[in-house]
Design a protein around this motif. Sequence first.
Motif, PDB file in Angstrom:
ATOM      1  N   LEU A 409       0.804  -1.222   0.000  1.00 20.62           N
ATOM      2  CA  LEU A 409       0.000   0.000   0.000  1.00 20.62           C
ATOM      3  C   LEU A 409       0.837   1.272   0.000  1.00 20.62           C
ATOM      4  N   GLN A 410       2.118   1.137   0.292  1.00 25.44           N
ATOM      5  CA  GLN A 410       3.050   2.263   0.184  1.00 25.44           C
ATOM      6  C   GLN A 410       4.408   1.706  -0.220  1.00 25.44           C
ATOM      7  N   ALA A 411       5.093   2.433  -1.082  1.00 30.93           N
ATOM      8  CA  ALA A 411       6.430   1.988  -1.484  1.00 30.93           C
ATOM      9  C   ALA A 411       7.241   3.183  -1.954  1.00 30.93           C
ATOM     10  N   ALA A 412       8.554   3.078  -1.765  1.00 30.77           N
ATOM     11  CA  ALA A 412       9.470   4.100  -2.267  1.00 30.77           C
ATOM     12  C   ALA A 412      10.772   3.391  -2.652  1.00 30.77           C
ATOM     13  N   LYS A 413      10.910   3.087  -3.943  1.00 32.56           N
ATOM     14  CA  LYS A 413      12.139   2.455  -4.439  1.00 32.56           C
ATOM     15  C   LYS A 413      13.104   3.567  -4.832  1.00 32.56           C
ATOM     16  N   ARG A 414      14.221   3.646  -4.126  1.00 30.51           N
ATOM     17  CA  ARG A 414      15.180   4.730  -4.334  1.00 30.51           C
ATOM     18  C   ARG A 414      16.526   4.163  -4.766  1.00 30.51           C
ATOM     19  N   LEU A 415      16.947   4.562  -5.946  1.00 32.10           N
ATOM     20  CA  LEU A 415      18.217   4.108  -6.502  1.00 32.10           C
ATOM     21  C   LEU A 415      18.953   5.282  -7.127  1.00 32.10           C
ATOM     22  N   GLN A 416      20.261   5.206  -7.119  1.00 32.47           N
ATOM     23  CA  GLN A 416      21.071   6.234  -7.765  1.00 32.47           C
ATOM     24  C   GLN A 416      21.817   5.641  -8.951  1.00 32.47           C
ATOM     25  N   ILE A 417      21.785   6.338 -10.063  1.00 32.07           N
ATOM     26  CA  ILE A 417      22.493   5.924 -11.273  1.00 32.07           C
ATOM     27  C   ILE A 417      23.794   6.720 -11.369  1.00 32.07           C
ATOM     28  N   ASN A 418      24.895   5.986 -11.340  1.00 33.61           N
ATOM     29  CA  ASN A 418      26.214   6.590 -11.463  1.00 33.61           C
ATOM     30  C   ASN A 418      26.890   6.027 -12.708  1.00 33.61           C
ATOM     31  N   ILE A 419      27.843   6.765 -13.246  1.00 37.86           N
ATOM     32  CA  ILE A 419      28.571   6.278 -14.409  1.00 37.86           C
ATOM     33  C   ILE A 419      30.067   6.323 -14.094  1.00 37.86           C
ATOM     34  N   PHE A 420      30.741   5.239 -14.455  1.00 35.47           N
ATOM     35  CA  PHE A 420      32.154   5.111 -14.131  1.00 35.47           C
ATOM     36  C   PHE A 420      33.006   5.860 -15.155  1.00 35.47           C
ATOM     37  N   ILE A 421      33.911   6.684 -14.650  1.00 42.90           N
ATOM     38  CA  ILE A 421      34.836   7.386 -15.536  1.00 42.90           C
ATOM     39  C   ILE A 421      36.253   7.309 -14.959  1.00 42.90           C
ATOM     40  N   GLU A 422      37.239   7.248 -15.824  1.00 42.66           N
ATOM     41  CA  GLU A 422      38.635   7.232 -15.426  1.00 42.66           C
ATOM     42  C   GLU A 422      39.490   7.663 -16.620  1.00 42.66           C
ATOM     43  N   GLN A 423      40.738   7.936 -16.368  1.00 42.38           N
ATOM     44  CA  GLN A 423      41.651   8.289 -17.449  1.00 42.38           C
ATOM     45  C   GLN A 423      41.925   7.054 -18.313  1.00 42.38           C
ATOM     46  N   VAL A 424      41.789   7.220 -19.604  1.00 40.56           N
ATOM     47  CA  VAL A 424      42.122   6.157 -20.555  1.00 40.56           C
ATOM     48  C   VAL A 424      43.140   6.738 -21.536  1.00 40.56           C
ATOM     49  N   PRO A 425      44.349   6.197 -21.583  1.00 35.36           N
ATOM     50  CA  PRO A 425      45.365   6.722 -22.499  1.00 35.36           C
ATOM     51  C   PRO A 425      44.860   6.777 -23.941  1.00 35.36           C
ATOM     52  N   TYR A 426      45.151   7.879 -24.608  1.00 38.42           N
ATOM     53  CA  TYR A 426      44.822   8.133 -26.006  1.00 38.42           C
ATOM     54  C   TYR A 426      43.348   8.515 -26.214  1.00 38.42           C
ATOM     55  N   ILE A 427      42.566   8.506 -25.154  1.00 32.09           N
ATOM     56  CA  ILE A 427      41.225   9.102 -25.217  1.00 32.09           C
ATOM     57  C   ILE A 427      41.359  10.459 -24.532  1.00 32.09           C
ATOM     58  N   LYS A 428      41.669  11.497 -25.342  1.00 28.23           N
ATOM     59  CA  LYS A 428      42.060  12.786 -24.768  1.00 28.23           C
ATOM     60  C   LYS A 428      40.969  13.430 -23.928  1.00 28.23           C
ATOM     61  N   GLN A 429      39.706  13.067 -24.181  1.00 26.39           N
ATOM     62  CA  GLN A 429      38.609  13.657 -23.394  1.00 26.39           C
ATOM     63  C   GLN A 429      38.696  13.282 -21.907  1.00 26.39           C
ATOM     64  N   THR A 430      39.463  12.229 -21.585  1.00 24.29           N
ATOM     65  CA  THR A 430      39.574  11.796 -20.185  1.00 24.29           C
ATOM     66  C   THR A 430      40.856  12.267 -19.517  1.00 24.29           C
ATOM     67  N   ASP A 431      41.663  13.015 -20.234  1.00 27.35           N
ATOM     68  CA  ASP A 431      42.940  13.478 -19.664  1.00 27.35           C
ATOM     69  C   ASP A 431      42.698  14.294 -18.390  1.00 27.35           C
ATOM     70  N   GLY A 432      43.468  13.969 -17.358  1.00 24.59           N
ATOM     71  CA  GLY A 432      43.428  14.742 -16.122  1.00 24.59           C
ATOM     72  C   GLY A 432      42.352  14.330 -15.135  1.00 24.59           C
TER      73      GLY A 432
END
Length: 504
Positions: A409-432
């Motif tokens: 009769l009552q519910a609250a499903k709470r989730l967070q969506i995160n995205i993984f990012i890290e530096q990848v050599p030669y993918i310049k958009q991830t530099d730094g």
Amino acid sequence: MRELIMVCCTQILDSSRKNLRLKMSRKKIIVIFIVGILFAAIGGALFPLIDYFIQEEIKKKMVISNTSETYDIWQDVPVPVYMQFYVFDLDNPEEVKNGDKPSLIQRGPYTYRERRTKFDIVWNDNGTVTYKQNRTFHFVQEMSSGTETDMITTVNPIVAVIAHSFKWMPSLVKTIVSEVLGLDGENLFMTRPVEEVLWGYDDPSLVLLNKMIPAWFQTTFIGYFMRRNYTDDGLYTVHTGETDIGLVGIISRYNGDSAVNVWSTPWANMVNGTDGTLSPPLDLDRHVAQIFVSDVCRSIRGVFKEEVTLPQGIDLRRYGGDKNDMLNASANKDNIGFCIPQTDCLPTGLLNSTTCQEPVDGFPLPIIVSFPHFLYADPDVINSFIGLQPNEDEHQTLIDIEPWTGLVLQAAKRLQINIFIEQVPYIKQTDGIRKLYFPVFWLNESSVTDDEHANLLKSELFTPMMIADIVKYSLLALGGFFVLLAVALLIHNKCARKDDGRQM
């Protein structure tokens, strides 16, 4: 002498009248006592009888069938369900590119009315029913803080997908793809309307890559919830309760199988519990409520927290998310199955949901799921950001079950969506960039039964139960009163005889 005889005769007559009254009172007392015993016995007998009839009536009503009184409610849920999105707006994108800690501002809620309609319903001979459930979302402005056109700065999903998927590719391939992304100004972060962030958009780089390498890039559309609106979330087979009322709503198969093929151990892949809308009735002391969440391809446990009461006066049992479900494998060995691969376990509070997500052109979205604001997560994860404030009252998943019927009769499903990012050599958009589980948004999928259905439940179940309780306890009380009255009269008469004996 005459006067003395008259006095003696009067005393004899008075004594005879008193003895006659005492004999008549004893008969009445016996009748009163017997009536009291009968009332008490009937009241006591009604306890198991009424409970039996109520339980049998509940069983009839809660069995899932196309002829049951609750079929229309089960097939097309009329109770309002709302999906609220709280989106994280990045306040310092340029600094984050240089390795600084991200500063996040929560925007929202952006509220959508969710409609769930079951279709392709097939009744099976083994006491199960198979169906799909269509989900549609419509924006509700008056329940939102902002509009769908609000501009949000967040991680660019196409860059995150490319960086994750091409990580082990030859450096030349990564360089070429990175340069192609740069032709349209693709950066690690983007600023787009909330509507596009959630439901998707045509990405310029995907359009270009589709023209250049159509074998690899077949679509131009990307978004975090891009295939969730006007679609179903899988093929369900659930127990109807026809053969065993204790199995009502329990999922037998999902997409034709009793397990998913996502995680690395059979235990982790098990499909347990219900879909969170209906659970077995008459489980009045349930301590654990298991739910299969298709959004993350796994079952989770709700542990009993407390008793709560609806505004309409209906008592419910509240279940909250189990911290053990999100513990790192070193703290809970069972969770090793949620490490993909098993040699790469995430910190406590994080679930690698990459293999659960529908890929983009065959490339997986590196989605990491958690509770909102990283509730229950490793402190190092929380402290990687500025602006997060985990709070159990606001960010915990809750489900409130009416124990007699099993209705949620009552519910609250709470989730967070995160995205993984890290530096990848030669993918310049991830530099730094530093290694981050970057929060994009968290959702609160909630429902609260309305007055109409709460009052219907009260009139059909709780009002008759209340009347039955009044009758049971009234008969017991009345019976007890008559028995006590009879005992009191006996004691009174005994005392009266002693007084008469003294007077004579």
